[in-house]
Motif scaffolding. Sequence first.
Motif, PDB file in Angstrom:
ATOM      1  N   PHE A 182       0.818  -1.215   0.000  1.00  0.00           N
ATOM      2  CA  PHE A 182       0.000   0.000   0.000  1.00  0.00           C
ATOM      3  C   PHE A 182       0.850   1.262   0.000  1.00  0.00           C
ATOM      4  O   PHE A 182       1.626   1.488   0.936  1.00  0.00           O
ATOM      5  CB  PHE A 182      -0.929   0.000   1.218  1.00  0.00           C
ATOM      6  N   PRO A 183       0.703   2.111  -1.021  1.00  0.00           N
ATOM      7  CA  PRO A 183       1.414   3.391  -1.022  1.00  0.00           C
ATOM      8  C   PRO A 183       0.850   4.327   0.048  1.00  0.00           C
ATOM      9  O   PRO A 183      -0.274   4.157   0.515  1.00  0.00           O
ATOM     10  CB  PRO A 183       1.147   3.937  -2.432  1.00  0.00           C
ATOM     11  N   ALA A 184       1.645   5.310   0.410  1.00  0.00           N
ATOM     12  CA  ALA A 184       1.250   6.227   1.480  1.00  0.00           C
ATOM     13  C   ALA A 184       0.092   7.116   1.037  1.00  0.00           C
ATOM     14  O   ALA A 184       0.061   7.608  -0.090  1.00  0.00           O
ATOM     15  CB  ALA A 184       2.430   7.096   1.882  1.00  0.00           C
ATOM     16  N   LEU A 185      -0.864   7.328   1.953  1.00  0.00           N
ATOM     17  CA  LEU A 185      -1.889   8.351   1.757  1.00  0.00           C
ATOM     18  C   LEU A 185      -1.483   9.633   2.477  1.00  0.00           C
ATOM     19  O   LEU A 185      -1.650  10.731   1.964  1.00  0.00           O
ATOM     20  CB  LEU A 185      -3.239   7.859   2.276  1.00  0.00           C
ATOM     21  N   LEU A 186      -0.980   9.488   3.687  1.00  0.00           N
ATOM     22  CA  LEU A 186      -0.441  10.610   4.454  1.00  0.00           C
ATOM     23  C   LEU A 186       1.071  10.423   4.529  1.00  0.00           C
ATOM     24  O   LEU A 186       1.549   9.296   4.559  1.00  0.00           O
ATOM     25  CB  LEU A 186      -1.049  10.635   5.860  1.00  0.00           C
ATOM     26  N   ALA A 187       1.828  11.520   4.577  1.00  0.00           N
ATOM     27  CA  ALA A 187       3.295  11.397   4.539  1.00  0.00           C
ATOM     28  C   ALA A 187       3.951  12.292   5.579  1.00  0.00           C
ATOM     29  O   ALA A 187       4.876  13.047   5.290  1.00  0.00           O
ATOM     30  CB  ALA A 187       3.804  11.732   3.137  1.00  0.00           C
ATOM     31  N   GLU A 188       3.472  12.186   6.806  1.00  0.00           N
ATOM     32  CA  GLU A 188       4.002  12.982   7.912  1.00  0.00           C
ATOM     33  C   GLU A 188       5.286  12.331   8.429  1.00  0.00           C
ATOM     34  O   GLU A 188       5.293  11.160   8.804  1.00  0.00           O
ATOM     35  CB  GLU A 188       2.949  13.033   9.024  1.00  0.00           C
ATOM     36  N   VAL A 189       6.381  13.088   8.466  1.00  0.00           N
ATOM     37  CA  VAL A 189       7.684  12.550   8.884  1.00  0.00           C
ATOM     38  C   VAL A 189       8.090  13.178  10.217  1.00  0.00           C
ATOM     39  O   VAL A 189       8.093  14.404  10.366  1.00  0.00           O
ATOM     40  CB  VAL A 189       8.765  12.818   7.821  1.00  0.00           C
ATOM     41  N   SER A 190       8.449  12.328  11.183  1.00  0.00           N
ATOM     42  CA  SER A 190       8.890  12.803  12.497  1.00  0.00           C
ATOM     43  C   SER A 190      10.409  12.939  12.529  1.00  0.00           C
ATOM     44  O   SER A 190      11.114  12.485  11.633  1.00  0.00           O
ATOM     45  CB  SER A 190       8.435  11.822  13.579  1.00  0.00           C
ATOM     46  N   ASP A 191      10.908  13.540  13.620  1.00  0.00           N
ATOM     47  CA  ASP A 191      12.351  13.690  13.803  1.00  0.00           C
ATOM     48  C   ASP A 191      12.961  12.502  14.540  1.00  0.00           C
ATOM     49  O   ASP A 191      14.173  12.464  14.754  1.00  0.00           O
ATOM     50  CB  ASP A 191      12.647  14.971  14.597  1.00  0.00           C
ATOM     51  N   GLU A 192      12.148  11.539  14.930  1.00  0.00           N
ATOM     52  CA  GLU A 192      12.642  10.425  15.736  1.00  0.00           C
ATOM     53  C   GLU A 192      13.653   9.572  14.962  1.00  0.00           C
ATOM     54  O   GLU A 192      13.439   9.272  13.787  1.00  0.00           O
ATOM     55  CB  GLU A 192      11.465   9.545  16.177  1.00  0.00           C
ATOM     56  N   ASP A 193      14.717   9.172  15.652  1.00  0.00           N
ATOM     57  CA  ASP A 193      15.657   8.188  15.112  1.00  0.00           C
ATOM     58  C   ASP A 193      15.380   6.871  15.831  1.00  0.00           C
ATOM     59  O   ASP A 193      15.884   6.642  16.942  1.00  0.00           O
ATOM     60  CB  ASP A 193      17.101   8.633  15.351  1.00  0.00           C
ATOM     61  N   PRO A 194      14.585   5.981  15.239  1.00  0.00           N
ATOM     62  CA  PRO A 194      14.176   4.773  15.958  1.00  0.00           C
ATOM     63  C   PRO A 194      15.335   3.823  16.239  1.00  0.00           C
ATOM     64  O   PRO A 194      15.328   3.129  17.262  1.00  0.00           O
ATOM     65  CB  PRO A 194      13.149   4.135  15.021  1.00  0.00           C
ATOM     66  N   VAL A 195      16.339   3.811  15.371  1.00  0.00           N
ATOM     67  CA  VAL A 195      17.496   2.940  15.593  1.00  0.00           C
ATOM     68  C   VAL A 195      18.255   3.403  16.827  1.00  0.00           C
ATOM     69  O   VAL A 195      18.613   2.590  17.715  1.00  0.00           O
ATOM     70  CB  VAL A 195      18.420   2.921  14.360  1.00  0.00           C
ATOM     71  N   ALA A 196      18.496   4.697  16.914  1.00  0.00           N
ATOM     72  CA  ALA A 196      19.229   5.234  18.066  1.00  0.00           C
ATOM     73  C   ALA A 196      18.454   5.009  19.353  1.00  0.00           C
ATOM     74  O   ALA A 196      19.044   4.672  20.394  1.00  0.00           O
ATOM     75  CB  ALA A 196      19.494   6.724  17.856  1.00  0.00           C
TER      76      ALA A 196
END
Length: 493
Positions: free
Chosen positions: A282-296
């Motif tokens: 499924f392609p994105a409908l909403l494309a909100e990007v956070s500043d979180e670095d989940p790996v870190a």
Amino acid sequence: MGEEVSAQSYTREQRQRYREKVRQNLDVFERMLSQSHFEFDRPMTGLEIELNLVDEGYQPKFANAEVLEEIADPGYQTELARYNIELNVPPRPLPGDTALQLEQELRDSLNAADAAARKRGAHIVAVGILPTIMPEHFQGEWISANNRYTALNDSIFYARGEDIYLDIEGPTGERVATYCDSIAPESACTSVQLHLQVAPQDFAAHWNAAQALVAPQIALAANSPFFFGQRLHAETRIELFSQATDTRSVELKNQGVRPRVFFGERWVTSIFDLFEENVRYFPALLAEVSDEDPVAMLEAGEAPSLAELRLHNGTVYRWNRPIYDIVQGRPHLRVENRVLPAGPSIIDVLANAAFYYGVIRKLAADDRPVWTKMSFAVAEQNFRTAARDGIDAMLYWPGYGQVGADELVLRHLLPLAHEGLQEWGVSDAVRERYLSVIEGRCKTSTNGATWQTQAVERLEGQGLDRQAALSRMLELYTTNMHSNEPVHTWPLP
């Protein structure tokens, strides 16, 4: 409602960055499933109820912002259209008499909310599809003042590239066949969502059990027989929601592209299967990007929010949706059951919930579970049949073959519900109060859909035209709803 977003549209660069972040989130989630401790000390349940606003003539009232201001309770929020609101019930454990306390709290809350709504000329109604909604109601400013809904509407039509075609036919030949230039018809679909917190290793069994159970759930609880003035399916909400949010053109359907409202296509072995399918298909409908670095965050021993993965998951409309969430810094997993319509009364809603929580516990723990004896295609066919025919549906169930939904519940599933609730530690008083409602529906072959249909037939027999009959029926429905008596005991006009 789903989480709010900051924008109503997104650039190509934002969408590309979002895709990359979603895939990174998915990789981190896979690591978490094998490495992290998920909260499961006290399995919790949750409940959301979507509601409609009507005016004194029982027509939709487009005033949710004003009504919510009057209610002044953070538990009530906006929904897609301005005649919708939603009540979010705080999570709580199942055991003991919790459900009886919840019933009283819900009644008190809805009574207070309805009294507040009346100050703004509105009444609150819990029903799967508002029977009096008509095409002309969507010609004005119908959508709630919320970025998420505007962005969803625009993204669905951008992906589709053309108007949405609705085509639903009922058992007597009544039909809705019309084009729509917005997702407004989706707002007619108001539901109850049940949440169940589960351990990672138990998720697949609970999701598979929930998928098998949706057909009996719908058959018992159907409450959406009318749309745009026509008598359609017993639970029209299922087909309407599917068609009203379809991002596919005819050509993409013909190619086998998966629909956004997705039953699924297989039994799963892990929650990861579902999130991975969401990202792959499924392609994105909403494309909100956070500043979180989940790996870190993960490497620092903290639980990442995985905001992009969760946002994407919220725009793939599975009838049983996988949920990853964080509470007080600790991650947990839930199955969100989204198949039930709102209403008719609070006791009916809690009866539906008790049946679900009891049966799913037994099905998920079975040594030879139902999904090992039934193909996924049959489970989906059961689902479609139950939505169309309601309590009169004939369903396939292992060991019973083709069997009436009412008989399947009485002979097999209702005893499982009693056993399952007992194993949860639910009191005898709770089991008897709510499961007796399910038994009564089966013995009388009556649910919200049959009551609405029969009431309209009687009113038309008394000389009212369809529109007047629907308004009068909804008025009687609302009075009965506030009585908190189960729908199978409601008198007919």
